[in-house]
Design an enzyme around this catalytic site. Sequence first.
Site, PDB file in Angstrom:
ATOM      1  N   CYS A  79       0.836  -1.199   0.000  1.00  0.00           N
ATOM      2  CA  CYS A  79       0.000   0.000   0.000  1.00  0.00           C
ATOM      3  C   CYS A  79       0.868   1.245   0.000  1.00  0.00           C
ATOM      4  O   CYS A  79       1.992   1.244   0.514  1.00  0.00           O
ATOM      5  CB  CYS A  79      -0.918   0.008   1.231  1.00  0.00           C
ATOM      6  SG  CYS A  79      -2.174   1.310   1.202  1.00  0.00           S
ATOM      7  N   CYS A 126      -1.674   3.533   7.274  1.00  0.00           N
ATOM      8  CA  CYS A 126      -2.678   3.880   8.285  1.00  0.00           C
ATOM      9  C   CYS A 126      -2.361   3.181   9.608  1.00  0.00           C
ATOM     10  O   CYS A 126      -2.041   1.988   9.624  1.00  0.00           O
ATOM     11  CB  CYS A 126      -4.067   3.497   7.804  1.00  0.00           C
ATOM     12  SG  CYS A 126      -4.516   4.254   6.218  1.00  0.00           S
ATOM     13  N   SER A 157     -12.116   4.358   0.852  1.00  0.00           N
ATOM     14  CA  SER A 157     -11.902   4.425   2.295  1.00  0.00           C
ATOM     15  C   SER A 157     -11.690   5.880   2.701  1.00  0.00           C
ATOM     16  O   SER A 157     -10.730   6.516   2.273  1.00  0.00           O
ATOM     17  CB  SER A 157     -10.677   3.593   2.693  1.00  0.00           C
ATOM     18  OG  SER A 157     -10.875   2.237   2.369  1.00  0.00           O
ATOM     19  N   CYS A 207     -21.455 -10.226   6.165  1.00  0.00           N
ATOM     20  CA  CYS A 207     -21.151 -11.460   6.889  1.00  0.00           C
ATOM     21  C   CYS A 207     -21.127 -11.280   8.398  1.00  0.00           C
ATOM     22  O   CYS A 207     -21.489 -12.194   9.146  1.00  0.00           O
ATOM     23  CB  CYS A 207     -19.829 -12.033   6.404  1.00  0.00           C
ATOM     24  SG  CYS A 207     -18.414 -10.908   6.528  1.00  0.00           S
ATOM     25  N   ASP A 217     -10.894 -12.474   5.232  1.00  0.00           N
ATOM     26  CA  ASP A 217      -9.962 -11.356   5.151  1.00  0.00           C
ATOM     27  C   ASP A 217      -9.397 -10.984   6.519  1.00  0.00           C
ATOM     28  O   ASP A 217      -8.272 -10.508   6.624  1.00  0.00           O
ATOM     29  CB  ASP A 217     -10.690 -10.146   4.534  1.00  0.00           C
ATOM     30  CG  ASP A 217      -9.761  -8.967   4.293  1.00  0.00           C
ATOM     31  OD1 ASP A 217      -8.616  -9.201   3.881  1.00  0.00           O
ATOM     32  OD2 ASP A 217     -10.194  -7.825   4.504  1.00  0.00           O
ATOM     33  N   CYS A 275     -25.358 -14.686  24.979  1.00  0.00           N
ATOM     34  CA  CYS A 275     -25.795 -14.357  23.617  1.00  0.00           C
ATOM     35  C   CYS A 275     -27.017 -15.193  23.232  1.00  0.00           C
ATOM     36  O   CYS A 275     -27.977 -14.671  22.638  1.00  0.00           O
ATOM     37  CB  CYS A 275     -24.667 -14.601  22.614  1.00  0.00           C
ATOM     38  SG  CYS A 275     -23.296 -13.445  22.757  1.00  0.00           S
ATOM     39  N   CYS A 279     -30.080 -13.740  24.623  1.00  0.00           N
ATOM     40  CA  CYS A 279     -30.311 -12.316  24.363  1.00  0.00           C
ATOM     41  C   CYS A 279     -31.483 -12.112  23.409  1.00  0.00           C
ATOM     42  O   CYS A 279     -31.624 -12.822  22.411  1.00  0.00           O
ATOM     43  CB  CYS A 279     -29.049 -11.694  23.770  1.00  0.00           C
ATOM     44  SG  CYS A 279     -29.232  -9.940  23.348  1.00  0.00           S
ATOM     45  N   CYS A 329     -18.918 -10.074  14.370  1.00  0.00           N
ATOM     46  CA  CYS A 329     -17.737 -10.739  13.795  1.00  0.00           C
ATOM     47  C   CYS A 329     -16.974 -11.555  14.842  1.00  0.00           C
ATOM     48  O   CYS A 329     -16.672 -11.050  15.927  1.00  0.00           O
ATOM     49  CB  CYS A 329     -16.814  -9.700  13.176  1.00  0.00           C
ATOM     50  SG  CYS A 329     -15.377 -10.443  12.341  1.00  0.00           S
ATOM     51  N   CYS A 340     -20.446  -5.784  22.436  1.00  0.00           N
ATOM     52  CA  CYS A 340     -21.788  -6.218  22.820  1.00  0.00           C
ATOM     53  C   CYS A 340     -22.624  -5.106  23.457  1.00  0.00           C
ATOM     54  O   CYS A 340     -23.769  -4.889  23.069  1.00  0.00           O
ATOM     55  CB  CYS A 340     -21.697  -7.407  23.770  1.00  0.00           C
ATOM     56  SG  CYS A 340     -23.303  -7.970  24.398  1.00  0.00           S
TER      57      CYS A 340
END
Length: 410
Positions: free
Chosen positions: A24, A28, A131, A276, A298, A339, A342, A352, A371
């Site tokens: 890149c 960042c 971005s 996702c 990724d 969870c 919940c 994720c 959460c």
Amino acid sequence: MSNLNITPFARPLYVMVKSVGSVCNLSCDYCYYLEKSKLYNEAKNHVMSEELLEKFIDEYINSQTMPQALFTWHGGEPLMRPISFYKKAVELQKKYARGRTIDNSIQTNGTLLTDEWCRFFKENNFLVGVSIDGPQEFHDEYRKNRQGQPSFAKVMKGIELLKKHGVEYNAMAVVNDFNADYPLDFYHFFKEIDCHYIQFTPIVERISQRADGLSLSSPIQNEKAELTDFSVSPEQWGNFLCAIFDEWVRKDVGNYYIQLFDSTLANWIGEQPGVCSMAKNCGHAGVMEYNGDVYSCDHFVFPEYKLGNLYSNTLVEMMYSDKQAKFGEAKSKTLPTQCKECEFLFACNGECPKNRFTFTETGEPGLNYLCKGYHKFFKHIAPYMDFMKKELMNERPPANVMEWIKESGI
């Protein structure tokens, strides 16, 4: 093919392409991918060969079970490959299309965009993701080049070029410890530049030393891992989402599209969320490095999540393998009791897996770090989501929620 446990027709096959690996032109502070170059220290350069490009395009299209094939070019910074590379890719897509519809998207930091790039994207119907982390003060806090210089001006120039050539684009905005405290300033910026498609991504990274030299986003439960300073806090994330939603639901439904809000509404009505992180299971979206190595995700480009290499395994073998199936199913199977009990499990599905490194109130591992923020957000938006769900179920536009709010005075 004996390691397959599900039919390839069960779900779509999607593999993101890293045409330049982690290379890149920016550096960042919060980038989780720059350090992946350590996995390939022996390589002289980290660029995909045209031989591998053709092999991937042929096999990727031929592996699809639907009449469409979506190619996503990612990095690093994919524009560090010359435009000729992508012209070749388009030629090969046409050669191997076999009657399928081919779509392309590319994620860029925007600083290398030129008239030539934009003409190419327009002529070939590329969707361009840019971005950008909001106004200049916010963006330049963490998104600098290798010399430590700010990048905002060049990104904005790139966006203007995309607009000039009529290229379809959207914004990918990282929410961090700094800009999260100014949600409306953040949101208003995108409205001011007339960007109608926005993806907000919370940055959550930890540092822990591994034997392979990698340190960020280690997916293993590690109590010694330290949260980075730039990570957004759960409280910030919840407040950020609520503040922006309150303006969006009153003024902008049907005009500005925020991926997280759209995905939440999809989950509210029982449809696939389109992202996702909010789905019940993951594992359908792999990633291929510049040399043909394929990984589960990724955010899981670590040796233990490598599925194989395109020169020795087919995409179908890798993406429908037992290993990948278990990776995807683990998202729902490893949820802690908190969870599972919940009321909003259906809305986030634990988010994720890379963020599920904290503990529940009873000490059970696997709770998502964000959460508290998500729970606050879902509780806050529930009445509006319920209304929009009802409208959709009755084949009416969810944008009716804006008039409903005015009439009800809430």
